[in-house]
Scaffold this motif. Structure first.
Motif, PDB file in Angstrom:
ATOM      1  N   ASP A 243       0.691  -1.344  -0.044  1.00 33.52           N
ATOM      2  CA  ASP A 243      -0.027   0.061  -0.030  1.00 33.52           C
ATOM      3  C   ASP A 243       0.856   1.151   0.106  1.00 33.52           C
ATOM      4  N   LYS A 244       1.881   1.214   0.914  1.00 35.80           N
ATOM      5  CA  LYS A 244       2.827   2.321   0.898  1.00 35.80           C
ATOM      6  C   LYS A 244       3.632   2.527  -0.353  1.00 35.80           C
ATOM      7  N   ALA A 245       3.886   1.394  -1.005  1.00 34.87           N
ATOM      8  CA  ALA A 245       4.675   1.596  -2.306  1.00 34.87           C
ATOM      9  C   ALA A 245       3.792   2.178  -3.203  1.00 34.87           C
ATOM     10  N   GLU A 246       2.486   1.769  -3.292  1.00 37.56           N
ATOM     11  CA  GLU A 246       1.627   2.189  -4.612  1.00 37.56           C
ATOM     12  C   GLU A 246       1.124   3.742  -4.182  1.00 37.56           C
ATOM     13  N   GLY A 247       1.192   4.026  -2.896  1.00 41.53           N
ATOM     14  CA  GLY A 247       0.968   5.431  -2.912  1.00 41.53           C
ATOM     15  C   GLY A 247       2.392   6.470  -3.416  1.00 41.53           C
ATOM     16  N   LYS A 248       3.350   5.766  -3.169  1.00 42.61           N
ATOM     17  CA  LYS A 248       4.506   6.498  -3.703  1.00 42.61           C
ATOM     18  C   LYS A 248       4.567   6.490  -5.340  1.00 42.61           C
TER      19      LYS A 248
ATOM     20  N   ALA B 138       2.231  11.024 -10.840  1.00 42.20           N
ATOM     21  CA  ALA B 138       1.487  12.368 -10.850  1.00 42.20           C
ATOM     22  C   ALA B 138       2.395  13.402 -11.172  1.00 42.20           C
ATOM     23  N   GLU B 139       3.745  13.274 -10.623  1.00 41.07           N
ATOM     24  CA  GLU B 139       4.759  14.207 -10.741  1.00 41.07           C
ATOM     25  C   GLU B 139       5.340  14.177 -12.164  1.00 41.07           C
ATOM     26  N   LEU B 140       5.508  12.960 -12.713  1.00 45.03           N
ATOM     27  CA  LEU B 140       5.910  13.005 -14.240  1.00 45.03           C
ATOM     28  C   LEU B 140       4.989  13.374 -15.030  1.00 45.03           C
ATOM     29  N   ALA B 141       3.607  13.169 -14.622  1.00 44.21           N
ATOM     30  CA  ALA B 141       2.288  13.634 -15.654  1.00 44.21           C
ATOM     31  C   ALA B 141       2.546  15.152 -15.788  1.00 44.21           C
ATOM     32  N   VAL B 142       2.831  16.012 -14.495  1.00 43.03           N
ATOM     33  CA  VAL B 142       2.842  17.360 -14.483  1.00 43.03           C
ATOM     34  C   VAL B 142       4.097  17.644 -15.454  1.00 43.03           C
ATOM     35  N   ALA B 143       5.276  17.079 -15.063  1.00 41.34           N
ATOM     36  CA  ALA B 143       6.420  17.370 -15.966  1.00 41.34           C
ATOM     37  C   ALA B 143       6.153  17.226 -17.251  1.00 41.34           C
TER      38      ALA B 143
ATOM     39  N   GLU C 282      -5.258  15.469 -12.324  1.00 38.81           N
ATOM     40  CA  GLU C 282      -4.731  16.073 -10.961  1.00 38.81           C
ATOM     41  C   GLU C 282      -5.155  17.526 -10.906  1.00 38.81           C
ATOM     42  N   THR C 283      -4.998  18.125 -11.856  1.00 37.28           N
ATOM     43  CA  THR C 283      -5.250  19.607 -11.734  1.00 37.28           C
ATOM     44  C   THR C 283      -6.753  19.831 -11.436  1.00 37.28           C
ATOM     45  N   ALA C 284      -7.728  19.198 -12.097  1.00 39.07           N
ATOM     46  CA  ALA C 284      -8.962  19.174 -11.682  1.00 39.07           C
ATOM     47  C   ALA C 284      -9.577  18.733 -10.382  1.00 39.07           C
ATOM     48  N   ALA C 285      -8.849  17.832  -9.869  1.00 40.26           N
ATOM     49  CA  ALA C 285      -9.144  17.197  -8.483  1.00 40.26           C
ATOM     50  C   ALA C 285      -8.550  18.369  -7.589  1.00 40.26           C
ATOM     51  N   THR C 286      -7.439  18.973  -7.996  1.00 40.56           N
ATOM     52  CA  THR C 286      -6.801  20.074  -6.917  1.00 40.56           C
ATOM     53  C   THR C 286      -7.800  21.513  -7.083  1.00 40.56           C
ATOM     54  N   ASP C 287      -8.069  21.574  -8.196  1.00 38.98           N
ATOM     55  CA  ASP C 287      -9.306  22.663  -8.595  1.00 38.98           C
ATOM     56  C   ASP C 287     -10.494  22.477  -7.644  1.00 38.98           C
ATOM     57  N   ALA C 288     -10.862  21.292  -7.648  1.00 33.67           N
ATOM     58  CA  ALA C 288     -12.150  20.846  -7.065  1.00 33.67           C
ATOM     59  C   ALA C 288     -11.990  20.810  -5.429  1.00 33.67           C
TER      60      ALA C 288
END
Length: 91
Positions: A31-36, A42-47, A82-88
């Motif tokens: 579970d911890k590894a999946e979270g990481k 998500a960070e790669l997606a933003v980049a 991710e952006t939509a979730a953050t905005d929401a």
């Protein structure tokens, strides 16, 4: 005889408890590894989304990053989600 059976039962119970403890530890680790992994993705997606803006379009970013266009599109979609979730949550 009853004491021996009780000892065997206790031993079996202890073995089961130990097995369950190990299983729970492994599940927690996964579970911890999946979270990481989700965070890193998500960070790669933003980049990648930023790279698309810098390169001008998905095809140019694909060539510049040496990444298939399908992967670029997948990461751009993740970044948008991710952006939509953050905005929401900010509203």
């Amino acid at each position: 005889m009853t004491v021996q059976n009780s000892d065997k039962t206790l031993s079996r119970k202890q073995r089961l408890q130990e097995k369950q403890r190990r299983q729970l530890t492994v599940v927690d680790t996964v579970d911890k590894a999946e979270g990481k992994l989700r965070k890193a993705e998500a960070e790669l997606a933003v980049a990648v989304a930023e790279a698309v803006q810098v390169f001008g379009d998905e095809r140019a970013a694909s060539e510049g990053l040496d990444m298939p266009v399908e992967a670029i599109r997948r990461f751009v979609a993740i970044a948008a989600a991710e952006t939509a979730a953050t905005d929401a949550t900010a509203v």
